[in-house]
Design an enzyme around this catalytic site. Structure first.
Site, mmCIF file in Angstrom:
data_model
loop_
_atom_site.group_PDB
_atom_site.id
_atom_site.type_symbol
_atom_site.label_atom_id
_atom_site.label_comp_id
_atom_site.label_asym_id
_atom_site.label_seq_id
_atom_site.Cartn_x
_atom_site.Cartn_y
_atom_site.Cartn_z
ATOM 1 N N LYS A 22 13.017 56.358 101.908
ATOM 2 C CA LYS A 22 12.652 55.775 100.605
ATOM 3 C C LYS A 22 11.852 54.488 100.775
ATOM 4 O O LYS A 22 10.799 54.313 100.165
ATOM 5 C CB LYS A 22 13.931 55.475 99.801
ATOM 6 N N ASN A 23 12.358 53.591 101.615
ATOM 7 C CA ASN A 23 11.719 52.274 101.717
ATOM 8 C C ASN A 23 10.392 52.311 102.475
ATOM 9 O O ASN A 23 9.679 51.315 102.502
ATOM 10 C CB ASN A 23 12.677 51.262 102.370
ATOM 11 N N ARG A 92 12.811 48.111 90.534
ATOM 12 C CA ARG A 92 12.377 46.751 90.815
ATOM 13 C C ARG A 92 11.230 46.701 91.812
ATOM 14 O O ARG A 92 10.321 45.880 91.706
ATOM 15 C CB ARG A 92 13.596 46.006 91.364
ATOM 16 N N CYS A 116 18.885 41.848 89.016
ATOM 17 C CA CYS A 116 19.322 43.222 89.257
ATOM 18 C C CYS A 116 20.762 43.151 89.746
ATOM 19 O O CYS A 116 21.284 42.058 89.931
ATOM 20 C CB CYS A 116 18.409 43.893 90.276
ATOM 21 N N ARG A 121 17.207 38.020 92.751
ATOM 22 C CA ARG A 121 16.053 38.629 93.432
ATOM 23 C C ARG A 121 14.714 38.090 92.933
ATOM 24 O O ARG A 121 13.944 38.816 92.274
ATOM 25 C CB ARG A 121 16.107 40.157 93.313
ATOM 26 N N PRO A 122 14.411 36.854 93.263
ATOM 27 C CA PRO A 122 13.130 36.285 92.829
ATOM 28 C C PRO A 122 11.943 36.930 93.542
ATOM 29 O O PRO A 122 12.125 37.636 94.539
ATOM 30 C CB PRO A 122 13.252 34.815 93.239
ATOM 31 N N ILE A 123 10.736 36.680 93.029
ATOM 32 C CA ILE A 123 9.524 37.194 93.681
ATOM 33 C C ILE A 123 8.547 36.052 93.962
ATOM 34 O O ILE A 123 7.347 36.254 94.059
ATOM 35 C CB ILE A 123 8.841 38.306 92.843
ATOM 36 N N ASP A 124 9.125 34.856 94.096
ATOM 37 C CA ASP A 124 8.280 33.678 94.318
ATOM 38 C C ASP A 124 7.425 33.783 95.577
ATOM 39 O O ASP A 124 6.279 33.320 95.605
ATOM 40 C CB ASP A 124 9.161 32.418 94.382
ATOM 41 N N LEU A 125 7.949 34.410 96.618
ATOM 42 C CA LEU A 125 7.183 34.507 97.876
ATOM 43 C C LEU A 125 5.940 35.390 97.688
ATOM 44 O O LEU A 125 4.882 35.113 98.255
ATOM 45 C CB LEU A 125 8.062 35.073 99.000
ATOM 46 N N ASP A 305 21.631 47.084 103.559
ATOM 47 C CA ASP A 305 21.722 48.394 102.905
ATOM 48 C C ASP A 305 22.827 49.282 103.496
ATOM 49 O O ASP A 305 23.051 50.381 103.001
ATOM 50 C CB ASP A 305 20.373 49.133 102.995
ATOM 51 N N ARG A 397 18.677 57.565 93.121
ATOM 52 C CA ARG A 397 17.466 56.768 93.394
ATOM 53 C C ARG A 397 17.079 56.858 94.869
ATOM 54 O O ARG A 397 15.897 56.742 95.206
ATOM 55 C CB ARG A 397 17.722 55.293 93.042
#
Ligand code: UD1
Length: 419
Positions: A22-23, A92, A116, A121-125, A305, A397
């Site tokens: 998946k990933n 996400r 979530c 779970r920020p996305i600042d990077l 995971d 998922r």
């Protein structure tokens, strides 16, 4: 709401073949946006996150054909650059599409993914890196809008080796002017798979799998045909299914060298694990032993995971085990459900203390995220009596054939009625 019903206590035996990862497949599908040509991708798993990613590509204007495990994506006809909010909410990791849209069209829009079940779970990077590459980014009413602006290569140091940020920068950098270097990049095997896919399209990327990735921008990309790597997390989950049921199973289509952190802990609990290139065999011990510490870390450390699945296993190990979750701030939702099944678990912020019990008892439990849901299925396989795991949408998922694979190995597991 769908459910799985498990009559526990069956010893698992036999062999199953592991699906594509998946990933790896999700960023690879996002990467097909970059070429504006046809991409053929083999070994695609039958999971709902893949359905969501296909829906996103179709919304953008791609033509997508699915033939069993093969996807054919033609991205020449993209005429929209916005990912609908309902799809970002569903998955996400759809944020990964932004890097590819920026890379090819110099513009794109996604809604802010927000929190979530695993925490904020920020996305600042991601955003900071895009800005460093010259993108003009506006955050407005829950949307991240990237206005038309040519991207240029940049030197980017990640404060944390984020998997998604590393992939997004790679996607944005492929067609940028000049060279992009990512320092403190994530080293997960799925990053190397994305690099191999992009290079097969004509990109010039080096260092995927190490902490420094160098992306030399190219003018254009070609048609590509590619086979996705096997899913190391599904393989790890199935090995635990063998271990927790006192069974003996073999898995094919695995890459053993990517699974060292998992197999070493399985040996610590007393399992006999034999590796042979793309095949792995596990035999459970008479009784499972506790482990001193499992500390989740970025690759090659122990994967977050696999944390929930090991918690299920350690619930039945003799002695006290400790888990320390360092990657996600809030990834213990499965613990209270395992306790319903009879596990003895105490939580102290990011630490879980698991005192092994002799037997788990079947009950109705609720999956609240993908891996936590898988952990409940594992516990149910070992528990006495019937376990019903509800909300299995989360599990679908990322596990395309959990029920059929477990049945093949001898488990009594069925899909329940919709509730
Ligand atoms: C990916 C995987 C997920 C896995 C995770 C960690 C996919 C589709 N998902 O998720 O299965 O659990 O890696 O191995 O590949 N962070 C920030 N700012 C950012 C980005 C991340 O602070 O901009 C933090 C996160 O909150 C988290 C940590 O970094 O605490 C790791 O996140 P990241 O590696 O980005 O995970 P994902 O790519 O979202």
């Amino acid at each position: 709401m769908t459910s799985y019903i498990i009559e526990g206590g069956k010893r698992l035996e036999g062999e199953v073949c592991i699906d594509g990862a998946k990933n790896a497949v999700l960023p690879i599908i996002a990467a097909t946006i970059l070429s504006g040509k046809e991409s053929i991708i083999h070994n695609c798993p039958n999971i709902s996150d893949l359905d969501t990613m296909i829906e996103i590509l179709r919304e953008l204007g791609c033509r997508v054909t699915r033939n069993n495990k093969t996807l054919i994506i033609d991205s020449s006809s993209i005429d929209r650059y916005e990912v609908p909010d309902r799809l970002v909410r569903k998955m996400r990791s759809s944020i990964i599409v932004l890097g590819a849209l920026l890379g090819r069209f110099k513009q794109g829009q996604v809604s802010y993914p927000g929190g979530c079940p695993l925490g904020a779970r920020p996305i600042d990077l991601h955003i900071k890196a895009f800005k460093d590459m010259g993108a003009c980014i506006v955050e407005d009413h829950g949307f991240i809008i990237c206005k038309e602006r040519q991207l240029r290569g940049a030197k980017i140091y990640l404060d944390f080796p984020s998997v998604g940020a590393t992939e997004n920068i790679m996607l944005a950098g492929v067609l940028a002017q000049g060279t992009t270097i990512i320092y403190n990049a994530a080293k997960e095997p799925e990053i190397k798979d994305l690099q191999d896919f992009l290079n097969a399209m004509g990109a010039k990327i080096k260092g995927g799998g190490s902490d420094t990735i160098i992306i030399e921008g190219v003018e254009s990309l070609d048609r590509v045909e590619y086979t996705v790597m096997p899913d190391r997390i599904i393989a790890g989950t199935y090995l635990i299914a063998g271990a927790i049921t006192g069974g003996e199973i073999s898995l094919t289509n695995v890459n053993c060298s990517q699974m060292r952190a998992i197999t070493s802990k399985l040996r610590e609990v007393g399992c006999n694990v034999c590796e042979d290139k793309d095949k792995i065999h596990i035999r459970a011990p008479q009784s499972l032993k506790s482990v001193d510490l499992i500390r989740t870390q970025p690759y090659p450390g122990f994967p977050t995971d696999m944390q929930a699945q090991f918690m299920a296993l350690l619930s039945l190990a003799e002695g006290t085990s400790i888990i320390l979750e360092t990657v996600f701030e809030s990834r213990y939702k499965h613990a209270k459900e395992l306790i319903r099944l009879g596990a003895n678990i105490q939580l102290e912020e990011r630490t879980a203390i698991i005192k092994g019990v002799n037997q788990l008892q079947g009950a109705t439990v609720e999956a609240s995220d993908l891996r936590g849901g898988a952990a409940l299925v594992l516990a149910g396989l070992a528990a006495e009596g019937v376990t019903t795991v509800t909300n299995t949408e989360h599990i679908k998922r990322g596990y395309g054939s959990l029920v059929s694979d477990m049945s093949l190995l001898g488990a009594n597991i069925y899909k329940g009625e919709n509730m």
